[in-house]
Write a protein that holds these residues in place. Structure first.
Motif: not given
Ligand code: NAD
Length: 468
Positions: A30-31, A33-34, A82, A85-86, A89-90, A137
Protein backbone atom coordinates in the motif's frame (compact mmCIF):
# COMPACT_ATOMS: atom_id res chain seq x y z
CA UNK A 1 0.61 -10.52 -36.95
CA UNK A 2 2.28 -13.90 -37.01
CA UNK A 3 5.45 -12.26 -38.34
CA UNK A 4 5.63 -9.69 -35.50
CA UNK A 5 8.83 -10.30 -33.55
CA UNK A 6 9.70 -8.19 -30.54
CA UNK A 7 12.89 -6.18 -31.10
CA UNK A 8 15.75 -6.61 -28.65
CA UNK A 9 14.80 -3.35 -26.92
CA UNK A 10 11.20 -4.47 -26.46
CA UNK A 11 12.24 -7.91 -25.23
CA UNK A 12 14.72 -6.34 -22.80
CA UNK A 13 12.11 -3.94 -21.42
CA UNK A 14 9.71 -6.81 -20.87
CA UNK A 15 12.38 -9.05 -19.33
CA UNK A 16 13.45 -6.29 -16.91
CA UNK A 17 9.90 -5.98 -15.60
CA UNK A 18 9.31 -9.72 -15.60
CA UNK A 19 12.43 -10.26 -13.48
CA UNK A 20 10.94 -8.10 -10.70
CA UNK A 21 7.48 -9.64 -10.51
CA UNK A 22 8.14 -11.86 -7.50
CA UNK A 23 9.97 -9.13 -5.61
CA UNK A 24 7.17 -6.66 -6.35
CA UNK A 25 4.55 -9.10 -5.15
CA UNK A 26 6.19 -9.02 -1.71
CA UNK A 27 7.43 -5.46 -1.56
CA UNK A 28 5.06 -3.24 -3.55
CA UNK A 29 2.48 -2.72 -0.84
CA UNK A 30 0.00 0.00 0.00
CA UNK A 31 2.66 2.55 1.01
CA UNK A 32 4.82 1.99 -2.06
CA UNK A 33 1.86 2.06 -4.43
CA UNK A 34 0.54 5.28 -2.92
CA UNK A 35 4.02 6.78 -3.17
CA UNK A 36 4.17 5.85 -6.86
CA UNK A 37 0.80 7.51 -7.46
CA UNK A 38 1.96 10.60 -5.57
CA UNK A 39 5.05 10.85 -7.74
CA UNK A 40 2.92 10.58 -10.83
CA UNK A 41 0.56 13.32 -9.60
CA UNK A 42 3.49 15.61 -8.83
CA UNK A 43 5.01 15.06 -12.27
CA UNK A 44 1.68 15.80 -13.98
CA UNK A 45 1.38 19.04 -12.02
CA UNK A 46 4.92 20.02 -12.99
CA UNK A 47 4.36 19.17 -16.67
CA UNK A 48 0.96 20.85 -16.98
CA UNK A 49 2.10 23.52 -19.43
CA UNK A 50 3.95 20.97 -21.54
CA UNK A 51 0.91 18.69 -21.66
CA UNK A 52 -1.28 21.58 -22.84
CA UNK A 53 1.32 22.52 -25.48
CA UNK A 54 1.69 18.93 -26.73
CA UNK A 55 -2.04 18.52 -27.24
CA UNK A 56 -2.24 21.89 -28.89
CA UNK A 57 0.50 20.79 -31.24
CA UNK A 58 -1.03 17.38 -31.94
CA UNK A 59 -4.56 18.48 -32.70
CA UNK A 60 -5.18 22.05 -31.69
CA UNK A 61 -6.95 20.99 -28.53
CA UNK A 62 -8.19 24.06 -26.60
CA UNK A 63 -6.41 24.51 -23.27
CA UNK A 64 -9.66 24.27 -21.30
CA UNK A 65 -10.48 20.92 -22.92
CA UNK A 66 -6.99 19.60 -22.19
CA UNK A 67 -7.33 20.53 -18.54
CA UNK A 68 -10.88 19.20 -18.28
CA UNK A 69 -10.56 16.03 -20.29
CA UNK A 70 -6.90 15.02 -20.09
CA UNK A 71 -5.31 16.32 -16.89
CA UNK A 72 -8.09 16.54 -14.31
CA UNK A 73 -9.52 13.06 -14.95
CA UNK A 74 -6.09 11.50 -14.32
CA UNK A 75 -5.58 13.62 -11.19
CA UNK A 76 -9.05 12.64 -10.00
CA UNK A 77 -8.32 8.95 -10.67
CA UNK A 78 -5.12 9.25 -8.60
CA UNK A 79 -6.89 11.00 -5.75
CA UNK A 80 -9.82 8.63 -5.63
CA UNK A 81 -7.55 5.60 -5.92
CA UNK A 82 -5.12 6.74 -3.20
CA UNK A 83 -8.00 7.44 -0.85
CA UNK A 84 -9.70 4.09 -1.29
CA UNK A 85 -6.78 1.81 -2.05
CA UNK A 86 -6.43 0.45 1.47
CA UNK A 87 -10.03 -0.79 1.39
CA UNK A 88 -9.77 -2.20 -2.13
CA UNK A 89 -6.59 -4.10 -1.22
CA UNK A 90 -8.05 -5.59 1.93
CA UNK A 91 -8.97 -9.27 1.49
CA UNK A 92 -12.74 -9.70 1.32
CA UNK A 93 -14.30 -12.38 3.51
CA UNK A 94 -16.70 -14.88 2.00
CA UNK A 95 -19.17 -16.64 4.29
CA UNK A 96 -19.09 -20.45 4.38
CA UNK A 97 -21.83 -22.67 3.02
CA UNK A 98 -22.87 -26.03 4.44
CA UNK A 99 -20.12 -27.86 2.55
CA UNK A 100 -17.44 -25.38 3.62
CA UNK A 101 -18.53 -25.14 7.25
CA UNK A 102 -15.43 -24.99 9.45
CA UNK A 103 -13.32 -23.04 6.95
CA UNK A 104 -12.55 -19.38 6.50
CA UNK A 105 -12.58 -17.91 3.03
CA UNK A 106 -11.08 -14.79 1.49
CA UNK A 107 -10.86 -13.15 -1.88
CA UNK A 108 -7.39 -11.65 -2.15
CA UNK A 109 -6.58 -9.09 -4.85
CA UNK A 110 -3.16 -9.98 -6.21
CA UNK A 111 -1.16 -8.06 -8.80
CA UNK A 112 -1.37 -9.70 -12.20
CA UNK A 113 2.30 -9.01 -12.97
CA UNK A 114 3.56 -7.26 -16.10
CA UNK A 115 0.83 -5.37 -17.93
CA UNK A 116 0.64 -3.80 -21.36
CA UNK A 117 -1.37 -0.61 -21.80
CA UNK A 118 -2.06 0.34 -25.43
CA UNK A 119 -3.66 3.75 -25.85
CA UNK A 120 -5.50 5.57 -28.65
CA UNK A 121 -4.93 9.10 -29.89
CA UNK A 122 -8.21 10.79 -29.08
CA UNK A 123 -7.51 11.47 -25.39
CA UNK A 124 -3.88 10.46 -25.66
CA UNK A 125 -2.74 11.58 -22.22
CA UNK A 126 -5.78 10.56 -20.18
CA UNK A 127 -6.26 7.16 -21.82
CA UNK A 128 -2.62 6.22 -21.35
CA UNK A 129 -2.06 7.42 -17.79
CA UNK A 130 -5.57 6.79 -16.42
CA UNK A 131 -5.20 3.00 -16.79
CA UNK A 132 -1.65 3.27 -15.43
CA UNK A 133 -3.09 4.59 -12.15
CA UNK A 134 -5.23 1.45 -11.73
CA UNK A 135 -2.35 -0.74 -12.90
CA UNK A 136 0.08 0.60 -10.29
CA UNK A 137 -2.59 0.66 -7.61
CA UNK A 138 -3.08 -3.05 -8.18
CA UNK A 139 0.66 -3.59 -7.72
CA UNK A 140 1.73 -4.26 -11.30
CA UNK A 141 4.41 -2.95 -13.58
CA UNK A 142 3.48 -1.57 -16.99
CA UNK A 143 4.72 -1.04 -20.49
CA UNK A 144 2.83 1.85 -22.06
CA UNK A 145 2.33 2.10 -25.81
CA UNK A 146 0.86 5.53 -26.57
CA UNK A 147 -0.54 6.37 -29.99
CA UNK A 148 1.71 7.24 -32.90
CA UNK A 149 -0.96 9.63 -34.19
CA UNK A 150 -0.25 12.14 -31.40
CA UNK A 151 3.57 12.20 -31.49
CA UNK A 152 4.06 15.29 -29.31
CA UNK A 153 1.92 13.86 -26.51
CA UNK A 154 3.51 10.42 -26.83
CA UNK A 155 7.01 11.91 -26.57
CA UNK A 156 5.93 13.92 -23.55
CA UNK A 157 4.49 10.84 -21.84
CA UNK A 158 7.77 9.01 -22.49
CA UNK A 159 9.78 11.85 -20.88
CA UNK A 160 7.45 12.22 -17.94
CA UNK A 161 7.44 8.50 -17.17
CA UNK A 162 11.22 8.22 -17.54
CA UNK A 163 11.60 11.08 -15.01
CA UNK A 164 9.34 9.44 -12.48
CA UNK A 165 9.68 5.66 -12.64
CA UNK A 166 12.47 3.13 -13.10
CA UNK A 167 11.95 1.22 -16.36
CA UNK A 168 11.52 -2.04 -14.48
CA UNK A 169 8.33 -0.53 -13.01
CA UNK A 170 6.95 1.61 -15.85
CA UNK A 171 8.37 2.21 -19.28
CA UNK A 172 7.06 3.75 -22.47
CA UNK A 173 7.61 2.24 -25.87
CA UNK A 174 6.64 4.57 -28.68
CA UNK A 175 5.65 3.46 -32.13
CA UNK A 176 2.78 2.45 -34.36
CA UNK A 177 1.05 -0.71 -35.39
CA UNK A 178 4.25 -2.76 -35.85
CA UNK A 179 5.57 -1.90 -32.40
CA UNK A 180 2.15 -2.61 -30.96
CA UNK A 181 2.06 -6.03 -32.62
CA UNK A 182 5.60 -6.83 -31.48
CA UNK A 183 4.53 -6.05 -27.91
CA UNK A 184 1.39 -8.12 -28.29
CA UNK A 185 3.54 -11.14 -29.15
CA UNK A 186 4.94 -11.18 -25.59
CA UNK A 187 3.39 -13.16 -22.73
CA UNK A 188 2.02 -10.24 -20.71
CA UNK A 189 -0.02 -10.99 -17.62
CA UNK A 190 -2.72 -8.52 -18.66
CA UNK A 191 -3.40 -6.30 -21.64
CA UNK A 192 -5.44 -3.15 -21.26
CA UNK A 193 -6.29 -1.88 -24.72
CA UNK A 194 -8.22 1.23 -25.65
CA UNK A 195 -9.03 1.71 -29.32
CA UNK A 196 -11.25 0.59 -32.14
CA UNK A 197 -13.26 -2.66 -32.22
CA UNK A 198 -11.28 -3.71 -35.31
CA UNK A 199 -7.93 -3.51 -33.52
CA UNK A 200 -9.56 -4.89 -30.36
CA UNK A 201 -10.10 -8.16 -32.26
CA UNK A 202 -6.40 -8.24 -33.23
CA UNK A 203 -5.42 -7.65 -29.59
CA UNK A 204 -7.70 -10.39 -28.32
CA UNK A 205 -6.42 -12.86 -30.92
CA UNK A 206 -2.81 -12.08 -29.90
CA UNK A 207 -3.70 -12.39 -26.21
CA UNK A 208 -5.30 -15.78 -26.86
CA UNK A 209 -1.90 -17.23 -27.80
CA UNK A 210 -0.70 -16.78 -24.21
CA UNK A 211 -4.16 -16.88 -22.61
CA UNK A 212 -3.42 -13.37 -21.40
CA UNK A 213 -6.40 -11.66 -19.80
CA UNK A 214 -7.64 -8.52 -21.55
CA UNK A 215 -9.58 -5.40 -20.85
CA UNK A 216 -10.81 -3.96 -24.13
CA UNK A 217 -12.13 -0.41 -24.10
CA UNK A 218 -13.54 -0.04 -27.60
CA UNK A 219 -15.90 2.23 -29.47
CA UNK A 220 -18.89 2.15 -31.77
CA UNK A 221 -21.92 4.16 -32.69
CA UNK A 222 -23.63 5.53 -29.57
CA UNK A 223 -27.30 6.40 -30.23
CA UNK A 224 -29.03 9.33 -28.57
CA UNK A 225 -32.77 9.67 -28.24
CA UNK A 226 -34.58 12.96 -27.73
CA UNK A 227 -38.10 12.10 -26.58
CA UNK A 228 -41.29 14.07 -26.96
CA UNK A 229 -41.11 15.36 -23.38
CA UNK A 230 -37.45 16.30 -23.44
CA UNK A 231 -36.33 19.58 -21.96
CA UNK A 232 -35.24 20.93 -25.33
CA UNK A 233 -32.75 23.50 -24.12
CA UNK A 234 -31.10 21.02 -21.78
CA UNK A 235 -30.91 18.37 -24.51
CA UNK A 236 -29.39 20.83 -27.00
CA UNK A 237 -26.71 21.96 -24.53
CA UNK A 238 -25.68 18.45 -23.47
CA UNK A 239 -25.73 17.03 -26.97
CA UNK A 240 -23.63 19.94 -28.18
CA UNK A 241 -21.06 19.30 -25.46
CA UNK A 242 -21.00 15.51 -25.83
CA UNK A 243 -20.78 15.61 -29.59
CA UNK A 244 -18.43 18.50 -30.23
CA UNK A 245 -15.98 18.33 -27.32
CA UNK A 246 -12.67 17.18 -28.83
CA UNK A 247 -14.36 17.83 -32.23
CA UNK A 248 -16.44 14.68 -31.86
CA UNK A 249 -13.37 12.46 -31.46
CA UNK A 250 -14.76 10.93 -28.27
CA UNK A 251 -15.59 7.25 -27.84
CA UNK A 252 -18.77 8.04 -25.90
CA UNK A 253 -19.89 10.97 -28.07
CA UNK A 254 -23.47 10.77 -29.33
CA UNK A 255 -22.90 9.28 -32.79
CA UNK A 256 -26.36 9.98 -34.18
CA UNK A 257 -29.71 11.28 -32.91
CA UNK A 258 -33.28 10.07 -32.98
CA UNK A 259 -35.56 13.02 -32.31
CA UNK A 260 -39.31 12.76 -31.78
CA UNK A 261 -41.18 14.50 -34.58
CA UNK A 262 -43.19 16.61 -32.11
CA UNK A 263 -40.06 18.37 -30.84
CA UNK A 264 -37.76 18.13 -33.85
CA UNK A 265 -38.08 21.70 -35.13
CA UNK A 266 -37.73 23.26 -31.68
CA UNK A 267 -34.81 21.01 -30.87
CA UNK A 268 -32.94 21.81 -34.10
CA UNK A 269 -33.51 25.53 -33.56
CA UNK A 270 -32.11 25.20 -30.04
CA UNK A 271 -29.14 23.10 -31.15
CA UNK A 272 -28.21 25.48 -33.97
CA UNK A 273 -28.41 28.39 -31.52
CA UNK A 274 -26.14 26.56 -29.05
CA UNK A 275 -23.63 25.76 -31.79
CA UNK A 276 -23.56 29.42 -32.89
CA UNK A 277 -23.10 30.53 -29.27
CA UNK A 278 -20.30 28.04 -28.58
CA UNK A 279 -18.34 28.11 -31.82
CA UNK A 280 -19.62 30.99 -33.99
CA UNK A 281 -19.82 30.09 -37.65
CA UNK A 282 -17.24 28.46 -39.89
CA UNK A 283 -14.70 25.82 -39.03
CA UNK A 284 -12.00 27.80 -37.27
CA UNK A 285 -13.24 28.30 -33.70
CA UNK A 286 -10.56 28.40 -30.99
CA UNK A 287 -13.03 26.47 -28.81
CA UNK A 288 -13.18 23.53 -31.21
CA UNK A 289 -10.37 20.99 -31.48
CA UNK A 290 -9.01 20.04 -34.89
CA UNK A 291 -9.21 16.62 -36.49
CA UNK A 292 -6.15 14.59 -35.52
CA UNK A 293 -4.62 14.32 -39.00
CA UNK A 294 -5.30 14.87 -42.70
CA UNK A 295 -6.26 11.26 -43.23
CA UNK A 296 -9.04 11.43 -40.62
CA UNK A 297 -10.16 14.86 -41.91
CA UNK A 298 -10.41 13.35 -45.41
CA UNK A 299 -12.31 10.36 -43.98
CA UNK A 300 -14.86 12.72 -42.40
CA UNK A 301 -15.33 14.94 -45.44
CA UNK A 302 -15.62 11.70 -47.44
CA UNK A 303 -18.39 10.45 -45.12
CA UNK A 304 -20.24 13.72 -45.59
CA UNK A 305 -19.81 13.71 -49.38
CA UNK A 306 -20.97 10.07 -49.58
CA UNK A 307 -24.05 10.86 -47.48
CA UNK A 308 -24.92 13.94 -49.53
CA UNK A 309 -24.43 12.06 -52.81
CA UNK A 310 -26.87 9.41 -51.55
CA UNK A 311 -29.54 11.94 -50.59
CA UNK A 312 -28.69 13.26 -47.10
CA UNK A 313 -29.67 16.89 -46.43
CA UNK A 314 -27.36 19.35 -44.74
CA UNK A 315 -29.13 21.08 -41.82
CA UNK A 316 -26.23 23.29 -40.78
CA UNK A 317 -22.44 23.54 -40.97
CA UNK A 318 -20.62 21.46 -43.55
CA UNK A 319 -17.53 23.65 -43.98
CA UNK A 320 -14.03 22.27 -43.63
CA UNK A 321 -10.66 23.99 -43.78
CA UNK A 322 -7.92 21.41 -43.67
CA UNK A 323 -8.16 19.70 -40.31
CA UNK A 324 -10.81 22.10 -39.00
CA UNK A 325 -14.34 20.80 -39.57
CA UNK A 326 -17.37 22.84 -38.61
CA UNK A 327 -20.06 21.30 -36.36
CA UNK A 328 -22.37 19.80 -38.95
CA UNK A 329 -25.94 18.52 -38.74
CA UNK A 330 -27.42 16.31 -41.48
CA UNK A 331 -30.65 14.40 -41.96
CA UNK A 332 -32.29 11.88 -44.29
CA UNK A 333 -29.77 9.17 -43.50
CA UNK A 334 -30.21 5.75 -45.15
CA UNK A 335 -28.48 2.40 -44.51
CA UNK A 336 -26.60 2.65 -47.83
CA UNK A 337 -24.58 5.56 -46.50
CA UNK A 338 -21.15 4.94 -44.97
CA UNK A 339 -22.01 7.40 -42.20
CA UNK A 340 -24.77 5.03 -41.07
CA UNK A 341 -22.33 2.13 -40.70
CA UNK A 342 -19.01 3.54 -39.53
CA UNK A 343 -18.32 5.15 -36.13
CA UNK A 344 -18.30 8.83 -37.13
CA UNK A 345 -15.72 10.06 -34.62
CA UNK A 346 -15.89 13.68 -35.75
CA UNK A 347 -18.14 16.75 -35.56
CA UNK A 348 -20.86 15.48 -37.91
CA UNK A 349 -24.21 14.65 -36.35
CA UNK A 350 -26.90 12.77 -38.28
CA UNK A 351 -30.41 13.56 -37.05
CA UNK A 352 -33.19 11.05 -37.59
CA UNK A 353 -36.86 11.70 -36.86
CA UNK A 354 -39.21 9.19 -35.28
CA UNK A 355 -42.86 8.91 -34.39
CA UNK A 356 -42.86 5.55 -32.62
CA UNK A 357 -40.01 4.55 -30.30
CA UNK A 358 -40.33 0.78 -30.91
CA UNK A 359 -38.74 0.71 -34.40
CA UNK A 360 -35.94 2.93 -33.02
CA UNK A 361 -35.29 0.41 -30.23
CA UNK A 362 -35.42 -2.48 -32.71
CA UNK A 363 -32.89 -0.69 -34.91
CA UNK A 364 -30.55 -0.09 -31.96
CA UNK A 365 -30.85 -3.73 -30.90
CA UNK A 366 -30.17 -4.99 -34.41
CA UNK A 367 -26.75 -3.35 -34.40
CA UNK A 368 -23.56 -4.00 -32.41
CA UNK A 369 -23.96 -3.09 -28.76
CA UNK A 370 -22.91 0.53 -28.29
CA UNK A 371 -20.52 1.98 -25.74
CA UNK A 372 -23.05 4.59 -24.62
CA UNK A 373 -26.73 5.33 -25.06
CA UNK A 374 -28.33 8.64 -24.14
CA UNK A 375 -31.96 9.49 -23.53
CA UNK A 376 -33.47 12.92 -23.06
CA UNK A 377 -37.01 12.89 -21.71
CA UNK A 378 -38.79 14.06 -18.58
CA UNK A 379 -41.17 11.10 -18.67
CA UNK A 380 -39.44 8.63 -16.37
CA UNK A 381 -41.54 5.65 -17.48
CA UNK A 382 -40.54 6.25 -21.09
CA UNK A 383 -36.89 6.60 -20.13
CA UNK A 384 -37.06 3.39 -18.12
CA UNK A 385 -38.61 1.53 -21.02
CA UNK A 386 -35.77 2.61 -23.32
CA UNK A 387 -33.16 1.58 -20.74
CA UNK A 388 -34.87 -1.77 -20.15
CA UNK A 389 -35.29 -2.54 -23.83
CA UNK A 390 -31.69 -1.89 -24.87
CA UNK A 391 -28.14 -2.53 -23.72
CA UNK A 392 -24.93 -0.52 -23.95
CA UNK A 393 -21.67 -0.13 -22.04
CA UNK A 394 -23.08 2.81 -20.11
CA UNK A 395 -26.08 5.10 -20.36
CA UNK A 396 -26.83 8.74 -19.67
CA UNK A 397 -30.24 10.22 -18.92
CA UNK A 398 -30.72 13.93 -19.61
CA UNK A 399 -26.95 14.35 -19.98
CA UNK A 400 -24.09 13.07 -22.09
CA UNK A 401 -20.53 11.78 -21.43
CA UNK A 402 -20.59 12.43 -17.67
CA UNK A 403 -20.97 8.74 -16.89
CA UNK A 404 -17.25 8.64 -17.70
CA UNK A 405 -16.40 10.96 -14.85
CA UNK A 406 -18.23 9.23 -12.01
CA UNK A 407 -15.66 7.49 -9.79
CA UNK A 408 -18.14 4.93 -8.55
CA UNK A 409 -19.27 3.72 -11.99
CA UNK A 410 -17.57 1.09 -14.13
CA UNK A 411 -16.47 2.51 -17.46
CA UNK A 412 -16.52 0.02 -20.28
CA UNK A 413 -18.38 -1.47 -23.17
CA UNK A 414 -20.23 -4.67 -23.89
CA UNK A 415 -19.09 -7.11 -26.60
CA UNK A 416 -18.39 -4.98 -29.70
CA UNK A 417 -17.87 -1.87 -27.57
CA UNK A 418 -15.58 -3.61 -25.08
CA UNK A 419 -14.86 -6.24 -22.50
CA UNK A 420 -14.22 -5.42 -18.84
CA UNK A 421 -14.24 -2.05 -17.17
CA UNK A 422 -12.01 0.77 -16.02
CA UNK A 423 -12.05 3.48 -13.34
CA UNK A 424 -11.84 3.47 -9.59
CA UNK A 425 -12.36 0.12 -7.94
CA UNK A 426 -13.39 -1.42 -11.28
CA UNK A 427 -10.02 -0.40 -12.76
CA UNK A 428 -8.20 -1.78 -9.72
CA UNK A 429 -10.03 -5.08 -10.15
CA UNK A 430 -9.29 -5.18 -13.88
CA UNK A 431 -5.59 -5.19 -13.05
CA UNK A 432 -5.91 -7.63 -10.14
CA UNK A 433 -6.22 -11.36 -9.98
CA UNK A 434 -8.92 -12.20 -7.45
CA UNK A 435 -7.44 -15.19 -5.76
CA UNK A 436 -9.71 -17.48 -3.74
CA UNK A 437 -8.06 -18.56 -0.49
CA UNK A 438 -9.81 -21.15 1.69
CA UNK A 439 -8.34 -22.00 5.09
CA UNK A 440 -9.27 -25.13 6.97
CA UNK A 441 -10.13 -24.59 10.62
CA UNK A 442 -12.36 -27.49 11.63
CA UNK A 443 -13.85 -28.68 8.37
CA UNK A 444 -15.86 -31.87 8.73
CA UNK A 445 -15.51 -32.75 5.09
CA UNK A 446 -13.07 -35.57 5.79
CA UNK A 447 -16.23 -37.48 6.78
CA UNK A 448 -17.13 -37.90 3.12
CA UNK A 449 -13.73 -39.11 1.94
CA UNK A 450 -13.57 -42.66 0.57
CA UNK A 451 -14.39 -45.42 1.19
CA UNK A 452 -17.94 -44.37 0.28
CA UNK A 453 -19.78 -46.56 2.72
CA UNK A 454 -22.63 -46.29 5.21
CA UNK A 455 -21.68 -43.05 6.95
CA UNK A 456 -20.83 -41.25 3.70
CA UNK A 457 -24.10 -42.36 2.10
CA UNK A 458 -26.04 -41.07 5.12
CA UNK A 459 -24.27 -37.73 4.89
CA UNK A 460 -24.95 -37.48 1.16
CA UNK A 461 -28.65 -38.20 1.80
CA UNK A 462 -28.67 -35.53 4.49
CA UNK A 463 -27.08 -33.00 2.13
CA UNK A 464 -29.58 -33.91 -0.62
CA UNK A 465 -32.51 -33.40 1.78
CA UNK A 466 -31.04 -30.10 2.95
CA UNK A 467 -30.57 -28.79 -0.60
CA UNK A 468 -34.07 -29.94 -1.53
P1 NAD B 1 -6.89 2.25 -32.97
O1 NAD B 1 -7.57 0.99 -32.60
O2 NAD B 1 -6.62 2.52 -34.41
O3 NAD B 1 -5.48 2.39 -32.21
C1 NAD B 1 -5.34 2.20 -30.84
C2 NAD B 1 -3.94 1.71 -30.54
O4 NAD B 1 -3.72 0.48 -31.21
C3 NAD B 1 -2.82 2.64 -30.99
O5 NAD B 1 -1.84 2.70 -29.96
C4 NAD B 1 -2.28 1.97 -32.24
O6 NAD B 1 -0.89 2.18 -32.41
C5 NAD B 1 -2.56 0.51 -32.00
N1 NAD B 1 -2.83 -0.19 -33.25
C6 NAD B 1 -3.39 0.31 -34.39
N2 NAD B 1 -3.51 -0.64 -35.33
C7 NAD B 1 -3.02 -1.78 -34.78
C8 NAD B 1 -2.87 -3.10 -35.25
N3 NAD B 1 -3.26 -3.46 -36.48
N4 NAD B 1 -2.31 -4.01 -34.42
C9 NAD B 1 -1.93 -3.70 -33.18
N5 NAD B 1 -2.04 -2.45 -32.68
C10 NAD B 1 -2.58 -1.49 -33.47
O7 NAD B 1 -7.80 3.39 -32.33
P2 NAD B 1 -7.63 4.96 -32.45
O8 NAD B 1 -7.95 5.34 -33.85
O9 NAD B 1 -6.37 5.39 -31.83
O10 NAD B 1 -8.81 5.45 -31.47
C11 NAD B 1 -10.12 5.56 -31.90
C12 NAD B 1 -10.98 4.38 -31.49
O11 NAD B 1 -10.81 4.13 -30.10
C13 NAD B 1 -12.45 4.63 -31.66
O12 NAD B 1 -13.09 3.46 -32.10
C14 NAD B 1 -12.92 5.01 -30.28
O13 NAD B 1 -14.29 4.83 -30.06
C15 NAD B 1 -12.08 4.09 -29.46
N6 NAD B 1 -11.92 4.61 -28.10
C16 NAD B 1 -12.47 3.93 -27.06
C17 NAD B 1 -12.36 4.43 -25.78
C18 NAD B 1 -12.96 3.73 -24.60
O14 NAD B 1 -12.60 4.08 -23.49
N7 NAD B 1 -13.83 2.75 -24.78
C19 NAD B 1 -11.69 5.61 -25.56
C20 NAD B 1 -11.13 6.27 -26.65
C21 NAD B 1 -11.24 5.75 -27.91
Amino acid sequence: MDGAKPSDAISAAFAAQRAKVEERRLQFGLTERRAALDKLARAIRQHEAAIIAALQQDFGKPEAETILSEILPVMQEIRHTSRHLRRWMKPKRALPSLATFGTSAQVVAQPRGVCLIVAPWNYPFNLCLGPLVSCLAAGNSAILKPSEMTPATSALIARLIADVFPPDLVTVIEGGKDVSQALLALPFDHIFFTGSPAVGRIVMAAAAKHLTSVTLELGGKSPTIVGRDANIEQAAKWILFGKFVNAGQTCIAPDHLFVHRAVKDDFLTALRAEIAKAYGSGAASPHLAKIVNDQHAARLTGLLADAKAKGARLLSGGNAQGRAIEPTLIEAITPEMEIDREEIFGPILPVMTYDDIEPVLARINARPKPLALYVFDRDQARVQHILDATTSGGAGVNLTVMQYTHDGLPFGGVNNSGIGAAHGEYGFRAFSHERAVLRNRFSLLTLIFPPYEGRTRRLIDLAKRFLG
